[in-house]
Design a protein around this motif. Structure first.
Motif, PDB file in Angstrom:
ATOM      1  N   THR A  61       1.087  -0.757   0.182  1.00  0.00           N
ATOM      2  CA  THR A  61       0.018  -0.085   0.529  1.00  0.00           C
ATOM      3  C   THR A  61       0.883   1.406   0.378  1.00  0.00           C
ATOM      4  O   THR A  61       2.502   0.645   0.093  1.00  0.00           O
ATOM      5  N   GLY A  62       0.329   2.259  -0.490  1.00  0.00           N
ATOM      6  CA  GLY A  62       0.623   3.658  -0.116  1.00  0.00           C
ATOM      7  C   GLY A  62       1.675   3.931   1.212  1.00  0.00           C
ATOM      8  O   GLY A  62       2.507   4.329   1.340  1.00  0.00           O
ATOM      9  N   GLY A  63       1.159   3.472   2.708  1.00  0.00           N
ATOM     10  CA  GLY A  63       1.399   3.552   3.728  1.00  0.00           C
ATOM     11  C   GLY A  63       2.490   2.458   4.267  1.00  0.00           C
ATOM     12  O   GLY A  63       3.081   3.301   4.657  1.00  0.00           O
ATOM     13  N   GLN A  64       2.134   1.524   3.137  1.00  0.00           N
ATOM     14  CA  GLN A  64       3.679   0.736   3.984  1.00  0.00           C
ATOM     15  C   GLN A  64       4.877   1.061   2.824  1.00  0.00           C
ATOM     16  O   GLN A  64       6.062   1.207   4.023  1.00  0.00           O
ATOM     17  N   LEU A  65       4.227   1.867   1.579  1.00  0.00           N
ATOM     18  CA  LEU A  65       5.717   2.341   1.188  1.00  0.00           C
ATOM     19  C   LEU A  65       6.336   3.399   1.736  1.00  0.00           C
ATOM     20  O   LEU A  65       7.647   3.666   1.812  1.00  0.00           O
TER      21      LEU A  65
END
Length: 111
Positions: A61-65
């Motif tokens: 996800t964008g958050g994980q990245l």
């Protein structure tokens, strides 16, 4: 994993772009420092954009990245601060790093 390797490499370039002038570049005019830093940062973007695209296409996800990038940023900067800036590590560095690792763990929990 290519995403991690590319993020590490991109963060090396960005750390240099942002902080190289603190030791040895003080005598350079600020506009010149900005141009040199932008030139270095170009290579960071050439690595960070593919890293994020590859990671996203592989299910991150964008958050994980973003959280992963922040953990890598702190690790790379810590090495830079010790080696180049000659700054000692303190408990605050360890605490900040621990908080970011915890944030990364929360982002990846349940996946």
């Amino acid at each position: 994993m290519p995403t991690i390797a590319l993020l590490i490499a991109s963060n090396c370039f960005m750390t240099i772009a942002w902080y190289w002038h603190l030791k040895g570049g003080e005598d350079k005019a600020l506009p010149l420092v900005i141009v040199i830093s932008w030139a270095i940062a170009f290579f960071e973007y050439c690595l960070a954009v593919p890293a994020n695209r590859i990671g996203y296409l592989h299910g991150w996800t964008g958050g994980q990245l973003k959280v992963t990038q922040e953990v890598i940023t702190l690790a790379v900067f810590t090495i830079f601060a010790i080696v180049v800036l000659k700054e000692p590590l303190t408990w605050r560095h360890a605490g900040a790093f621990g908080c970011l690792v915890g944030a990364a763990a929360f982002m990846f929990a349940g996946r």
